[in-house]
Design a protein around this motif. Structure first.
Motif, PDB file in Angstrom:
ATOM      1  N   LEU A  82       0.829  -1.206   0.000  1.00 33.89           N
ATOM      2  CA  LEU A  82       0.000   0.000   0.000  1.00 33.89           C
ATOM      3  C   LEU A  82       0.863   1.255   0.000  1.00 33.89           C
ATOM      4  CD1 LEU A  82      -2.908  -0.995   2.413  1.00 33.89           C
ATOM      5  CD2 LEU A  82      -2.985  -0.748  -0.081  1.00 33.89           C
ATOM      6  N   ARG A  83       2.001   1.187   0.647  1.00 37.52           N
ATOM      7  CA  ARG A  83       2.917   2.334   0.689  1.00 37.52           C
ATOM      8  C   ARG A  83       3.741   2.463  -0.580  1.00 37.52           C
ATOM      9  NH1 ARG A  83       5.048   1.607   6.929  1.00 37.52           N
ATOM     10  NH2 ARG A  83       3.100   2.254   7.917  1.00 37.52           N
ATOM     11  N   PRO A 126      -2.024   4.389  -5.901  1.00 35.45           N
ATOM     12  CA  PRO A 126      -3.332   4.090  -5.305  1.00 35.45           C
ATOM     13  C   PRO A 126      -4.327   3.405  -6.245  1.00 35.45           C
ATOM     14  CG  PRO A 126      -3.013   6.471  -5.555  1.00 35.45           C
ATOM     15  CD  PRO A 126      -1.725   5.812  -5.927  1.00 35.45           C
ATOM     16  N   ARG A 127      -4.029   3.352  -7.530  1.00 36.00           N
ATOM     17  CA  ARG A 127      -4.953   2.699  -8.471  1.00 36.00           C
ATOM     18  C   ARG A 127      -4.978   1.182  -8.305  1.00 36.00           C
ATOM     19  NH1 ARG A 127      -2.571   0.458 -13.031  1.00 36.00           N
ATOM     20  NH2 ARG A 127      -0.339   0.819 -13.203  1.00 36.00           N
ATOM     21  N   LYS A 165      -5.555  -2.387  -6.436  1.00 40.92           N
ATOM     22  CA  LYS A 165      -6.240  -3.116  -5.376  1.00 40.92           C
ATOM     23  C   LYS A 165      -5.340  -4.305  -5.048  1.00 40.92           C
ATOM     24  CE  LYS A 165     -10.488  -5.622  -4.258  1.00 40.92           C
ATOM     25  NZ  LYS A 165      -9.831  -6.670  -3.527  1.00 40.92           N
TER      26      LYS A 165
END
Length: 160
Positions: A102-103, A107-108, A110
């Motif tokens: 996640l870091r 952000p696109r 999943k």
């Protein structure tokens, strides 16, 4: 002193970084380079095991072959295999992988994290915890768990 869950894990040498096949140069400014399984593996291979002073790669918990990326769909699936089927650290290991990705990823994407099929006695429960946003958020609000995640990620190369 606490008893180790797996007192004698099999420890592998860190593999040489695979040579990435040459990619075509981006056509126009703003074109993005696709993300592949090797890049995901590079992000997670050096996460430290919460119980032993070895990386997840050295313990064969993660491998490139258990990573699937659909760049166009923005989907990443990572399976991991705990060193023992009753590993009480499986959820923490999965949480570390999730936080690291996640870091590190745009952000696109999943990100789905799962224990490899047959890799844990409580596979379904661990997978449910790892892919429930509310449970992950609650876990990261716990200072003890957040500290353990930070320690596991401390040795990785990308910023936390």
């Amino acid at each position: 002193m606490a008893t180790l869950i797996n007192p004698n894990p099999v420890v592998l040498d860190r593999r040489a970084t695979p040579v990435r096949p040459e990619r075509e140069a981006a056509g126009e400014e703003g074109d993005r380079e696709p993300i592949d399984a090797l890049e995901i593996f590079e992000h997670i291979r050096d996460i430290q095991d919460p119980e032993h002073p070895y990386s997840l790669e050295q313990l064969n918990v993660v491998s490139e072959s258990l990573i699937s990326v659909q760049d166009d769909a923005g989907a990443v699936q990572v399976q991991f295999t705990p060193t023992v089927q009753h590993c009480s650290m499986a959820t923490l290991i999965g949480l570390c992988i999730r936080v690291k990705l996640l870091r590190a990823l745009p952000p696109r994407f999943k990100v789905d994290i799962a224990v490899s099929p047959g890799g844990h006695a409580s596979e379904a429960a661990v997978n449910k915890q790892l892919n429930d946003k509310e449970r992950v958020a609650a876990a990261l609000e716990n200072p003890n768990l957040a500290g353990m995640v930070a320690r596991c990620l401390a040795g990785t190369s990308a910023p936390m």
